[in-house]
Design a protein around this motif. Sequence first.
Motif, PDB file in Angstrom:
ATOM      1  N   ALA A   1      73.011 -46.695  30.197  1.00 42.64           N
ATOM      2  CA  ALA A   1      73.997 -47.696  30.639  1.00 42.64           C
ATOM      3  C   ALA A   1      73.338 -48.720  31.569  1.00 42.64           C
ATOM      4  CB  ALA A   1      75.159 -47.016  31.350  1.00 42.64           C
ATOM      5  N   SER A   2      72.396 -48.274  32.383  1.00 45.86           N
ATOM      6  CA  SER A   2      71.735 -49.211  33.302  1.00 45.86           C
ATOM      7  C   SER A   2      70.741 -50.102  32.559  1.00 45.86           C
ATOM      8  CB  SER A   2      71.025 -48.456  34.426  1.00 45.86           C
ATOM      9  OG  SER A   2      71.996 -47.869  35.249  1.00 45.86           O
ATOM     10  N   ILE A   3      70.070 -49.541  31.552  1.00 43.93           N
ATOM     11  CA  ILE A   3      69.117 -50.357  30.787  1.00 43.93           C
ATOM     12  C   ILE A   3      69.875 -51.405  29.965  1.00 43.93           C
ATOM     13  CG2 ILE A   3      67.454 -50.289  28.864  1.00 43.93           C
ATOM     14  CD1 ILE A   3      66.447 -47.621  30.022  1.00 43.93           C
TER      15      ILE A   3
ATOM     16  N   PHE B   1      69.916 -53.149  38.578  1.00 44.02           N
ATOM     17  CA  PHE B   1      70.505 -52.752  37.287  1.00 44.02           C
ATOM     18  C   PHE B   1      71.469 -51.577  37.517  1.00 44.02           C
ATOM     19  CE2 PHE B   1      67.006 -54.103  34.013  1.00 44.02           C
ATOM     20  CZ  PHE B   1      66.944 -55.345  34.596  1.00 44.02           C
ATOM     21  N   VAL B   2      71.013 -50.622  38.348  1.00 44.30           N
ATOM     22  CA  VAL B   2      71.814 -49.407  38.552  1.00 44.30           C
ATOM     23  C   VAL B   2      73.034 -49.714  39.448  1.00 44.30           C
ATOM     24  CG1 VAL B   2      71.779 -47.011  39.327  1.00 44.30           C
ATOM     25  CG2 VAL B   2      69.743 -47.978  38.260  1.00 44.30           C
ATOM     26  N   ARG B   3      72.817 -50.489  40.518  1.00 40.46           N
ATOM     27  CA  ARG B   3      73.955 -50.839  41.388  1.00 40.46           C
ATOM     28  C   ARG B   3      75.018 -51.597  40.612  1.00 40.46           C
ATOM     29  NH1 ARG B   3      76.472 -55.040  43.906  1.00 40.46           N
ATOM     30  NH2 ARG B   3      75.152 -56.483  42.723  1.00 40.46           N
TER      31      ARG B   3
ATOM     32  N   CYS C   1      84.819 -43.332  44.402  1.00 42.59           N
ATOM     33  CA  CYS C   1      84.589 -44.359  43.372  1.00 42.59           C
ATOM     34  C   CYS C   1      83.281 -45.098  43.651  1.00 42.59           C
ATOM     35  CB  CYS C   1      85.764 -45.332  43.334  1.00 42.59           C
ATOM     36  SG  CYS C   1      87.293 -44.524  42.879  1.00 42.59           S
ATOM     37  N   TYR C   2      82.198 -44.599  43.076  1.00 37.76           N
ATOM     38  CA  TYR C   2      80.872 -45.189  43.336  1.00 37.76           C
ATOM     39  C   TYR C   2      80.767 -46.666  42.938  1.00 37.76           C
ATOM     40  CZ  TYR C   2      79.527 -40.272  43.808  1.00 37.76           C
ATOM     41  OH  TYR C   2      79.444 -38.964  44.190  1.00 37.76           O
ATOM     42  N   PRO C   3      81.314 -47.072  41.784  1.00 37.82           N
ATOM     43  CA  PRO C   3      81.169 -48.501  41.436  1.00 37.82           C
ATOM     44  C   PRO C   3      81.828 -49.407  42.471  1.00 37.82           C
ATOM     45  CG  PRO C   3      81.924 -47.232  39.542  1.00 37.82           C
ATOM     46  CD  PRO C   3      82.008 -46.322  40.726  1.00 37.82           C
TER      47      PRO C   3
ATOM     48  N   GLY D   1      73.972 -37.929  50.326  1.00 41.49           N
ATOM     49  CA  GLY D   1      74.124 -36.577  50.881  1.00 41.49           C
ATOM     50  C   GLY D   1      73.417 -35.522  50.054  1.00 41.49           C
ATOM     51  N   PRO D   2      73.797 -34.247  50.237  1.00 42.15           N
ATOM     52  CA  PRO D   2      73.036 -33.147  49.614  1.00 42.15           C
ATOM     53  C   PRO D   2      73.035 -33.151  48.085  1.00 42.15           C
ATOM     54  CG  PRO D   2      74.959 -32.299  50.822  1.00 42.15           C
ATOM     55  CD  PRO D   2      74.864 -33.761  51.135  1.00 42.15           C
ATOM     56  N   HIS D   3      73.975 -33.855  47.452  1.00 46.30           N
ATOM     57  CA  HIS D   3      73.998 -33.898  45.984  1.00 46.30           C
ATOM     58  C   HIS D   3      73.349 -35.162  45.424  1.00 46.30           C
ATOM     59  CE1 HIS D   3      76.419 -30.338  45.093  1.00 46.30           C
ATOM     60  NE2 HIS D   3      77.019 -30.583  46.252  1.00 46.30           N
ATOM     61  N   PHE D   4      72.747 -35.968  46.300  1.00 46.33           N
ATOM     62  CA  PHE D   4      72.108 -37.219  45.855  1.00 46.33           C
ATOM     63  C   PHE D   4      71.333 -36.970  44.560  1.00 46.33           C
ATOM     64  CE2 PHE D   4      68.538 -40.263  45.930  1.00 46.33           C
ATOM     65  CZ  PHE D   4      69.271 -41.440  45.967  1.00 46.33           C
TER      66      PHE D   4
ATOM     67  N   MET E   1      62.033 -45.110  37.166  1.00 39.53           N
ATOM     68  CA  MET E   1      60.736 -45.176  36.470  1.00 39.53           C
ATOM     69  C   MET E   1      60.938 -45.611  35.007  1.00 39.53           C
ATOM     70  SD  MET E   1      58.440 -41.802  36.938  1.00 39.53           S
ATOM     71  CE  MET E   1      57.194 -41.594  35.727  1.00 39.53           C
ATOM     72  N   GLU E   2      61.968 -45.045  34.378  1.00 41.12           N
ATOM     73  CA  GLU E   2      62.249 -45.374  32.968  1.00 41.12           C
ATOM     74  C   GLU E   2      62.659 -46.834  32.822  1.00 41.12           C
ATOM     75  OE1 GLU E   2      64.766 -42.652  30.693  1.00 41.12           O
ATOM     76  OE2 GLU E   2      64.484 -41.186  32.264  1.00 41.12           O
ATOM     77  N   ILE E   3      63.519 -47.292  33.728  1.00 38.47           N
ATOM     78  CA  ILE E   3      63.999 -48.682  33.636  1.00 38.47           C
ATOM     79  C   ILE E   3      62.814 -49.639  33.794  1.00 38.47           C
ATOM     80  CG2 ILE E   3      65.497 -50.438  34.695  1.00 38.47           C
ATOM     81  CD1 ILE E   3      67.313 -48.055  35.604  1.00 38.47           C
TER      82      ILE E   3
HETATM   83  C1  HEM Z   1      73.535 -36.188  40.413  1.00 35.49           C
HETATM   84  C2  HEM Z   1      73.942 -40.854  39.097  1.00 35.49           C
HETATM   85  C3  HEM Z   1      69.979 -40.419  36.302  1.00 35.49           C
HETATM   86  C4  HEM Z   1      69.874 -35.678  37.246  1.00 35.49           C
HETATM   87  C5  HEM Z   1      73.969 -37.488  40.311  1.00 35.49           C
HETATM   88  C6  HEM Z   1      75.095 -38.055  41.026  1.00 35.49           C
HETATM   89  C7  HEM Z   1      75.209 -39.352  40.655  1.00 35.49           C
HETATM   90  C8  HEM Z   1      74.150 -39.626  39.707  1.00 35.49           C
HETATM   91  C9  HEM Z   1      76.255 -40.347  41.146  1.00 35.49           C
HETATM   92  C10 HEM Z   1      75.998 -37.297  42.016  1.00 35.49           C
HETATM   93  C11 HEM Z   1      75.541 -37.622  43.421  1.00 35.49           C
HETATM   94  C12 HEM Z   1      76.484 -37.140  44.494  1.00 35.49           C
HETATM   95  O1  HEM Z   1      77.344 -36.262  44.263  1.00 35.49           O
HETATM   96  O2  HEM Z   1      76.338 -37.648  45.615  1.00 35.49           O
HETATM   97  C13 HEM Z   1      72.904 -41.129  38.226  1.00 35.49           C
HETATM   98  C14 HEM Z   1      72.635 -42.435  37.653  1.00 35.49           C
HETATM   99  C15 HEM Z   1      71.521 -42.326  36.872  1.00 35.49           C
HETATM  100  C16 HEM Z   1      71.096 -40.932  36.946  1.00 35.49           C
HETATM  101  C17 HEM Z   1      73.480 -43.684  37.903  1.00 35.49           C
HETATM  102  C18 HEM Z   1      70.789 -43.346  36.052  1.00 35.49           C
HETATM  103  C19 HEM Z   1      70.867 -44.646  36.229  1.00 35.49           C
HETATM  104  C20 HEM Z   1      69.589 -39.106  36.345  1.00 35.49           C
HETATM  105  C21 HEM Z   1      68.431 -38.572  35.654  1.00 35.49           C
HETATM  106  C22 HEM Z   1      68.437 -37.225  35.884  1.00 35.49           C
HETATM  107  C23 HEM Z   1      69.558 -36.919  36.759  1.00 35.49           C
HETATM  108  C24 HEM Z   1      67.412 -39.376  34.845  1.00 35.49           C
HETATM  109  C25 HEM Z   1      67.469 -36.179  35.414  1.00 35.49           C
HETATM  110  C26 HEM Z   1      67.077 -36.016  34.185  1.00 35.49           C
HETATM  111  C27 HEM Z   1      70.853 -35.419  38.183  1.00 35.49           C
HETATM  112  C28 HEM Z   1      71.122 -34.096  38.723  1.00 35.49           C
HETATM  113  C29 HEM Z   1      72.177 -34.252  39.646  1.00 35.49           C
HETATM  114  C30 HEM Z   1      72.536 -35.658  39.642  1.00 35.49           C
HETATM  115  C31 HEM Z   1      70.386 -32.800  38.358  1.00 35.49           C
HETATM  116  C32 HEM Z   1      72.854 -33.159  40.487  1.00 35.49           C
HETATM  117  C33 HEM Z   1      72.285 -33.129  41.883  1.00 35.49           C
HETATM  118  C34 HEM Z   1      73.013 -32.151  42.789  1.00 35.49           C
HETATM  119  O3  HEM Z   1      74.221 -31.925  42.635  1.00 35.49           O
HETATM  120  O4  HEM Z   1      72.339 -31.588  43.670  1.00 35.49           O
HETATM  121  N1  HEM Z   1      73.400 -38.482  39.524  1.00 35.49           N
HETATM  122  N2  HEM Z   1      71.961 -40.244  37.768  1.00 35.49           N
HETATM  123  N3  HEM Z   1      70.233 -38.099  37.004  1.00 35.49           N
HETATM  124  N4  HEM Z   1      71.706 -36.334  38.762  1.00 35.49           N
HETATM  125 FE1  HEM Z   1      71.759 -38.301  38.350  1.00 35.49          FE
END
Ligand code: HEM
Length: 419
Positions: free
Chosen positions: A265-267, A298-300, A332-334, A365-368, A377-379
Amino acid sequence: MTDLLTPESLARPSTFANPDAVYDLYSRLRRESPLARAEPRGYRPFWVMTRYEDIVAVERNAELYAAGERTVLLPEKVEAIYEAKYGDRNGVKPLTHMDGAYHRAHRSVTMDWFGAKNLRKFEPTIATIAKEFVDRMEDLGGECDFSADVAYWFPLRVVMTLMGVPKEDEAHVLRLTQRLFSPADKDLKTQAGEKVASVPGVSRDVFAEFGDYYRDLTEDRRKNPRDDIISTIANGVVNGCPMAEREMTSYYVIASTAGHDTTAASIGGGLLGLLQSPDEMEKLRADTGLLGLAAEEFVRWTAPVKHFMRTPKEDVDWHGTTVKAGEAIMLCYPSACRDETIFPDGDKFLVDRKSNPAHLAFGNGPHFCLGKFLATMEIKAFYAELLPRLKHIELAGDPTYIESTFVSGLKTLPVRVRF
Ligand code: HEM
């Protein structure tokens, strides 16, 4: 003329087919009702949070706000099925659905693997895959659907390669992956051009199928570990023990799916931004050193993840309204990504925007987002290959958007192109 959206609209997948209307709703809510109540039919009620500072405060206070209670918005019917089957209404148990020490222990299994230091060594692999997909775009001969033909497939191939899925199984895993996201959108196609919803077996439990598929690979990678994500998860130790089956399957699922539609979606959305802002296209083509900042923009600007939810363990007060313990808040992140207090002219697409490190499209935070470094890197790799090769590119029709309340971005982006 469309009706004005309400907080309840955020529970309707079709709402996200019209991003301008959604951004208009977010902007009204930020201004007039930063914590709004939503009571859509077929869903448990929830609160809608739209301001940047509020979302950051909730995400950082993980002691008070649980992620695992109600992680994403699901229809009550689906929650009931999950509850009967798995004993909780979320169904699966990936990192996003965990809290506290349990979450930290599971996250640490792959944290180093997804870190910049480890991933840098895959730069040449990702550049090769980027070239393969730009070649494919060139082979399409002058006109293509950039989203459906190119942007959608590139991150899938990258993630399958890094997972360590054998090449001959890719099509099977790709199909399972596609069925997991955006099931509400009936137009999504497989690489072979079939509609996802018409693929035989679509009603079977996708998670069970993922579990069946990864069982043999887990065994294999325990005996013969390699430098891939499957090996890292299969050999992961949590509090001295191997991971439980449900957690391990969920881990495979999140690792192979979270970086797919999001990055695509970002690409795709990034190209639309460049086409709609020719000055920005020129700026980036003239100085590809800007690709780092541009990837963040792109992502923002696309903010593909529309929400996650958090549930306070005690009553909390927001803007004079009490959210009771146990009532979920939709983050609502967007909306946060266009909050005017942080991003001046937030609707504008600016490839050299400087405030971007703070954007919330990857959460906080911790779920970043664990895959943030990989996604950017991919973009960068894709546009570093595409931009210098382009002679001309223009829109060849109206773009359309995926109908999903969770991850949504461009579904189609017709372009005319000369290399
Ligand atoms: C978590 C967005 C790409 C793996 C998240 C969260 C968001 C997000 C919003 C939740 C963060 C939170 O709760 O604060 C995105 C966006 C991406 C992207 C917009 C691309 C533009 C990726 C990629 C991977 C990935 C390439 C790995 C292959 C994960 C994982 C979590 C996560 C494993 C869970 C982290 C946790 O809960 O500790 N992502 N993501 N994401 N993302 Fe991404």
